[in-house]
Design a protein around this motif. Structure first.
Motif, PDB file in Angstrom:
ATOM      1  N   GLY A  28       0.791  -1.221   0.000  1.00 58.51           N
ATOM      2  CA  GLY A  28       0.000   0.000   0.000  1.00 58.51           C
ATOM      3  C   GLY A  28       0.822   1.269   0.000  1.00 58.51           C
ATOM      4  O   GLY A  28       0.261   2.368   0.022  1.00 58.51           O
ATOM      5  N   GLY A  29       2.152   1.148  -0.011  1.00 57.48           N
ATOM      6  CA  GLY A  29       2.999   2.327  -0.100  1.00 57.48           C
ATOM      7  C   GLY A  29       3.030   2.868  -1.516  1.00 57.48           C
ATOM      8  O   GLY A  29       2.577   2.210  -2.470  1.00 57.48           O
ATOM      9  N   LEU A  30       3.573   4.067  -1.668  1.00 58.37           N
ATOM     10  CA  LEU A  30       3.605   4.739  -2.963  1.00 58.37           C
ATOM     11  C   LEU A  30       5.050   4.992  -3.374  1.00 58.37           C
ATOM     12  O   LEU A  30       5.861   5.456  -2.565  1.00 58.37           O
ATOM     13  CB  LEU A  30       2.856   6.070  -2.876  1.00 58.37           C
ATOM     14  CG  LEU A  30       2.697   6.852  -4.181  1.00 58.37           C
ATOM     15  CD1 LEU A  30       1.712   6.141  -5.118  1.00 58.37           C
ATOM     16  CD2 LEU A  30       2.221   8.271  -3.910  1.00 58.37           C
ATOM     17  N   ILE A  31       5.363   4.700  -4.639  1.00 63.77           N
ATOM     18  CA  ILE A  31       6.700   4.946  -5.175  1.00 63.77           C
ATOM     19  C   ILE A  31       6.576   5.908  -6.342  1.00 63.77           C
ATOM     20  O   ILE A  31       5.873   5.643  -7.316  1.00 63.77           O
ATOM     21  CB  ILE A  31       7.360   3.644  -5.643  1.00 63.77           C
ATOM     22  CG1 ILE A  31       7.409   2.623  -4.501  1.00 63.77           C
ATOM     23  CG2 ILE A  31       8.775   3.923  -6.165  1.00 63.77           C
ATOM     24  CD1 ILE A  31       7.758   1.221  -4.946  1.00 63.77           C
ATOM     25  N   ALA A  32       7.251   7.063  -6.222  1.00 61.58           N
ATOM     26  CA  ALA A  32       7.299   8.050  -7.300  1.00 61.58           C
ATOM     27  C   ALA A  32       8.708   8.046  -7.874  1.00 61.58           C
ATOM     28  O   ALA A  32       9.687   8.006  -7.117  1.00 61.58           O
ATOM     29  CB  ALA A  32       6.944   9.435  -6.774  1.00 61.58           C
ATOM     30  N   THR A  33       8.816   8.092  -9.197  1.00 56.85           N
ATOM     31  CA  THR A  33      10.124   7.977  -9.846  1.00 56.85           C
ATOM     32  C   THR A  33      10.350   9.131 -10.807  1.00 56.85           C
ATOM     33  O   THR A  33       9.476   9.477 -11.602  1.00 56.85           O
ATOM     34  CB  THR A  33      10.232   6.643 -10.609  1.00 56.85           C
ATOM     35  OG1 THR A  33      10.073   5.562  -9.683  1.00 56.85           O
ATOM     36  CG2 THR A  33      11.579   6.519 -11.300  1.00 56.85           C
ATOM     37  N   ILE A  34      11.540   9.723 -10.706  1.00 60.81           N
ATOM     38  CA  ILE A  34      11.991  10.746 -11.649  1.00 60.81           C
ATOM     39  C   ILE A  34      13.184  10.171 -12.397  1.00 60.81           C
ATOM     40  O   ILE A  34      14.210   9.827 -11.786  1.00 60.81           O
ATOM     41  CB  ILE A  34      12.388  12.051 -10.934  1.00 60.81           C
ATOM     42  CG1 ILE A  34      11.189  12.634 -10.182  1.00 60.81           C
ATOM     43  CG2 ILE A  34      12.930  13.064 -11.936  1.00 60.81           C
ATOM     44  CD1 ILE A  34      11.517  13.884  -9.375  1.00 60.81           C
ATOM     45  N   ALA A  35      13.058  10.055 -13.699  1.00 63.13           N
ATOM     46  CA  ALA A  35      14.152   9.514 -14.507  1.00 63.13           C
ATOM     47  C   ALA A  35      15.341  10.458 -14.476  1.00 63.13           C
ATOM     48  O   ALA A  35      15.185  11.683 -14.527  1.00 63.13           O
ATOM     49  CB  ALA A  35      13.688   9.292 -15.940  1.00 63.13           C
ATOM     50  N   GLY A  36      16.534   9.881 -14.376  1.00 61.81           N
ATOM     51  CA  GLY A  36      17.751  10.675 -14.356  1.00 61.81           C
ATOM     52  C   GLY A  36      18.625  10.387 -15.553  1.00 61.81           C
ATOM     53  O   GLY A  36      18.333   9.519 -16.374  1.00 61.81           O
TER      54      GLY A  36
END
Length: 351
Positions: free
Chosen positions: A51-59
């Protein structure tokens, strides 16, 4: 020269976050709030099975990743027993003492979706009735919830839909003081969640290109020990937990700097990463304190214990009276955000 973080906006975000009930195991609403907050900032988000949230910013470098984490789950309780006197016995969620919640307002969240308010009190509260009221031990046997409903026995309580296993959340009593202090329960760790959300927003608004693909894990089981120990991409090299800095006798952490943890109950954090964070703070004139938290564990230490081959660190704003009536200051929030701002743009060191 970086834009100074908007501490007023960070404080407002903290106020919103702490006002959403989210004891460990009851975090759907607050995770949805974070998910909606991130939508305008062009970040990829997904939920893990916990139920956690993972946000990703491409590098620029997609072969070596960073992960930053903060947790939205808080201390709370669960209904242990519906007592014959119409009161509720509690079982605590997370590590804290019963004396820290005596007299606190609370909410009982029933399985049908109803919310009923109440107050956590000693059974022997009235000094007009109980001669030894002040001497009785604050524990599970003596403390109970007085619900705000016309119910004087077990049957009447259950008629309101209250049952064993219902979650109980604590009133945060949040207050934003004019002189920069923030008083509230659950600053651990919603202050850091607000900081990470502000960081993502700042990266988006300033069109910053990160050197490494960076994941932001908003975990939801940290208070019970396993919030950030999974869903760590294999490419992750550095894993930085953003949590509170613990204050008290013998501690160097204060409410006006960012605290960099050297060691907690799990053992030392990675020396190379700790030194890199200190160097960044010195280079950018960010006020910081090094500290050891003797009775503490983080999502980063949980990830290490789970067997992940990562370089782990821990920083956060200084929080007074942790796991009780907490307080911090906007200066500590700003210092933490500034250090993170420079950290996510820095090159990884080859330790």
């Amino acid at each position: 020269m970086i834009n100074q973080p908007d501490t007023a906006e960070t404080k407002e975000l903290i106020e919103q976050l702490v006002s959403i009930p989210s004891p460990s195991g009851f975090t759907e609403e607050v995770i949805t709030f974070v998910e909606e907050y991130l939508k305008p900032f062009d970040v990829e988000t997904k939920r893990n099975r916990k139920g956690g949230l993972i946000a990703t910013i491409a590098g620029e470098n997609s072969e070596e990743h960073r992960m930053l984490t903060a947790h939205v789950d808080t201390l709370g309780a669960m209904v242990k027993e519906v007592k014959s006197n119409g009161r509720l016995r509690l079982d605590l969620i997370g590590g804290y003492n019963y004396n820290s919640i005596e007299g606190e307002y609370c909410q009982i969240h029933t399985s049908s979706g109803e919310t009923i308010t109440g107050t956590i009190l000693m059974h022997q509260t009235s000094v007009h009735v109980y001669k030894e009221a002040g001497k009785a031990e604050r524990n599970q046997v003596n403390m109970e919830v007085r619900i705000d409903a016309k119910a004087t026995n077990e049957k009447e309580v259950r008629a309101f839909g209250i049952e064993v296993g219902d979650f109980v959340s604590l009133d945060p009593r949040v207050e934003l003081c004019e002189n920069g202090f923030i008083k509230s329960r659950h600053l651990d760790d919603k202050a850091s969640v607000a900081i990470l959300l502000q960081l993502v927003k700042q990266i988006h608004e300033e069109k910053i290109s990160l050197p490494y693909t960076t994941h932001f894990l908003i975990s939801n089981n940290e208070e019970i020990g396993y919030g950030g120990n999974s869903n760590i991409p294999e490419e992750t090299v550095e894993y930085l937990a953003v949590d509170m800095g613990a204050m008290g006798d013998g501690q160097s952490t204060d409410e006006f700097t960012v605290s960099i943890c050297a060691k907690d109950a799990s053992g030392p954090y990675h020396l190379g990463l700790r030194n890199s964070l200190v160097d960044l703070a010195k280079q950018h004139d960010i006020a910081y304190k090094l500290d050891i938290y003797p009775y503490y564990g983080s999502d980063a230490s949980a990830a290490i214990k789970a067997g992940h081959d990562i370089i782990h660190g821990l920083i956060g704003p200084g929080i007074d009276s942790s796991h009780a009536f907490e307080r911090t200051h906007e200066e500590s929030l700003a210092c933490t955000l500034q250090l993170l701002y420079h950290y996510v743009q820095s090159d990884m060191q080859r330790y």
